[in-house]
Design an enzyme around this catalytic site. Structure first.
Site, PDB file in Angstrom:
ATOM      1  N   THR A 265       0.828  -1.205   0.000  1.00 29.75           N
ATOM      2  CA  THR A 265       0.000   0.000   0.000  1.00 29.75           C
ATOM      3  C   THR A 265       0.864   1.257   0.000  1.00 29.75           C
ATOM      4  O   THR A 265       1.737   1.426   0.841  1.00 29.75           O
ATOM      5  CB  THR A 265      -0.902   0.018   1.243  1.00 29.75           C
ATOM      6  OG1 THR A 265      -1.569  -1.229   1.359  1.00 29.75           O
ATOM      7  CG2 THR A 265      -1.922   1.139   1.156  1.00 29.75           C
TER       8      THR A 265
ATOM      9  N   HIS B 286       2.643  -5.676  -4.187  1.00 29.68           N
ATOM     10  CA  HIS B 286       1.362  -6.378  -4.226  1.00 29.68           C
ATOM     11  C   HIS B 286       0.421  -5.693  -5.218  1.00 29.68           C
ATOM     12  O   HIS B 286      -0.122  -4.621  -4.942  1.00 29.68           O
ATOM     13  CB  HIS B 286       0.727  -6.408  -2.836  1.00 29.68           C
ATOM     14  CG  HIS B 286       1.551  -7.159  -1.834  1.00 29.68           C
ATOM     15  ND1 HIS B 286       1.478  -6.918  -0.476  1.00 29.68           N
ATOM     16  CD2 HIS B 286       2.470  -8.157  -1.987  1.00 29.68           C
ATOM     17  CE1 HIS B 286       2.306  -7.730   0.154  1.00 29.68           C
ATOM     18  NE2 HIS B 286       2.917  -8.485  -0.735  1.00 29.68           N
TER      19      HIS B 286
ATOM     20  N   MET C 106       0.512  -2.799   4.010  1.00 29.92           N
ATOM     21  CA  MET C 106      -0.277  -3.465   5.039  1.00 29.92           C
ATOM     22  C   MET C 106       0.273  -4.850   5.323  1.00 29.92           C
ATOM     23  O   MET C 106       0.917  -5.460   4.480  1.00 29.92           O
ATOM     24  CB  MET C 106      -1.729  -3.601   4.575  1.00 29.92           C
ATOM     25  CG  MET C 106      -2.524  -2.334   4.582  1.00 29.92           C
ATOM     26  SD  MET C 106      -4.153  -2.618   3.847  1.00 29.92           S
ATOM     27  CE  MET C 106      -4.670  -4.103   4.715  1.00 29.92           C
TER      28      MET C 106
END
Length: 355
Positions: free
Chosen positions: A171, A197, A290
């Site tokens: 994030t 990610h 995260m």
């Protein structure tokens, strides 16, 4: 405890209903408003004062990008999560949204054929992102610094010879990577491997974006390619990125093995692979994101004698991944984003020359 106030913005009444039902099931969240257009959203932000906004990219009249521009012209800190389609066009628009100041994005559910699996994915992904970003937004600023972190291994006075760099990030990552890669010397003599990610399509667009913004060549990794010094490899969406020796050469290896930490690609998989191949000559960076993906991989790197750097809380969008590494005592240094590029150059004995 005060509930997190959420404003849902989407032109589809079906999607608004789905999101509202999912979010209101959580006792920590309160959907204070729903808007069907960008103009309505801007009005509601002014009087509802939400803690966070979910914003669809594709809307008629005033789309999500234009709405985001207006939001950021008034408030640079209000967390905004974009909803994007899992297409190349959606990936390009999402990257533009991140450029404009969006904090994160998730794949938009389809208004047709909504399944329990899709509902579960949205429930898990969206709620955790909302909570993480809202907490970061309302943080008191009592951040952990390099001088106040839990006990960490002391950096050796004589740095190891770096032969590979691994970066774990999630994030807030795309914008952080633009800054980081732009600060790294084009004369870097070692490869960089990145696990960010992201879903398919998005990682290729990210690689193109980073190549155009910095002086290093950034590519979406492919299976079986020989690793070249000075090149940056990004794990493709939905594939783990590893490296392997063949003779005296190192090659990239992609797999769709089971997700780790609910992630594929996973930084833990990549870090373990780098530790196996490069031993003590790995420099690992764990950046904004995260969860705790990367922590176990850093344990493997430390066991082999490598070095771990963590991004500090103040410069992280979400201090989950780097915070986990710091709390576990695995970080040799905790640095702000604007110092990480210099740290790479210094440890690789290169400098950025004025153009």
């Amino acid at each position: 405890m005060n509930k997190i106030k959420v404003l849902v913005v989407d032109d589809s009444a079906v999607i608004r209903k789905i999101l509202s039902e999912i979010l209101t099931q959580d006792p920590e969240l309160d959907v204070v408003g729903m808007a069907s257009s960008g103009k309505t959203a801007l009005q509601q932000i002014d009087y509802l004062k939400p803690d966070i906004v979910t914003l669809d990219i594709a809307m008629p009249e005033m789309d999500g990008l234009e709405t985001l521009r207006h939001i950021r012209s008034k408030d640079t800190r209000l967390p905004v999560i974009m909803f994007s389609s899992l297409t190349e066009e959606g990936a390009v628009a999402t990257m533009e949204a991140l450029d404009l100041g969006a904090n994160d994005f998730i794949a938009k559910p389809s208004a047709r054929g909504q399944t329990s699996q899709t509902s579960d994915r949205i429930r898990n992904e969206l709620k955790e992102r909302i909570k993480a970003l809202a907490r970061a937004h309302t943080s008191t600023g009592d951040n952990v610094s390099a001088t106040t972190t839990p006990a960490r291994r002391k950096v050796a006075s004589t740095p190891l010879e770096v032969k590979a760099i691994g970066i774990a990030i999630s994030t807030g990552g795309p914008n952080a990577l633009v800054e980081l890669v732009g600060a790294v010397s084009p004369e870097l003599p070692v490869p960089i491997f990145i696990t960010q990610h992201m879903p398919p399509f998005f990682t290729r667009i990210l690689a193109d974006r980073l190549s155009s913004r910095g002086k290093l060549e950034v590519v979406e990794a492919q299976h079986g390619h020989r690793v070249v010094p000075g090149q940056v490899y990004i794990a493709p969406g939905d594939f783990h990125l590893e490296v392997t020796y063949e003779g005296d050469q190192v090659f990239t290896m992609l797999s769709q093995a089971a997700p780790e930490n609910s992630c594929r690609p996973s930084a833990d998989v990549m870090f373990r692979s780098l530790a196996r191949v490069y031993g003590p000559n790995v420099l690992a960076l764990v950046m904004t994101g995260m969860g705790a993906d990367g922590q176990k991989g850093c344990e493997a790197i430390k066991r082999r004698g490598g070095i771990v750097l963590a991004q500090d809380e103040a410069s992280s969008t979400v201090w989950g991944m780097p915070g986990a590494v710091v709390t576990a005592g695995l970080a040799d240094e905790v640095l702000p984003l604007n110092k990480l590029g210099h740290a790479i150059n210094s440890r690789c004995n290169v400098e950025v020359r004025a153009s």
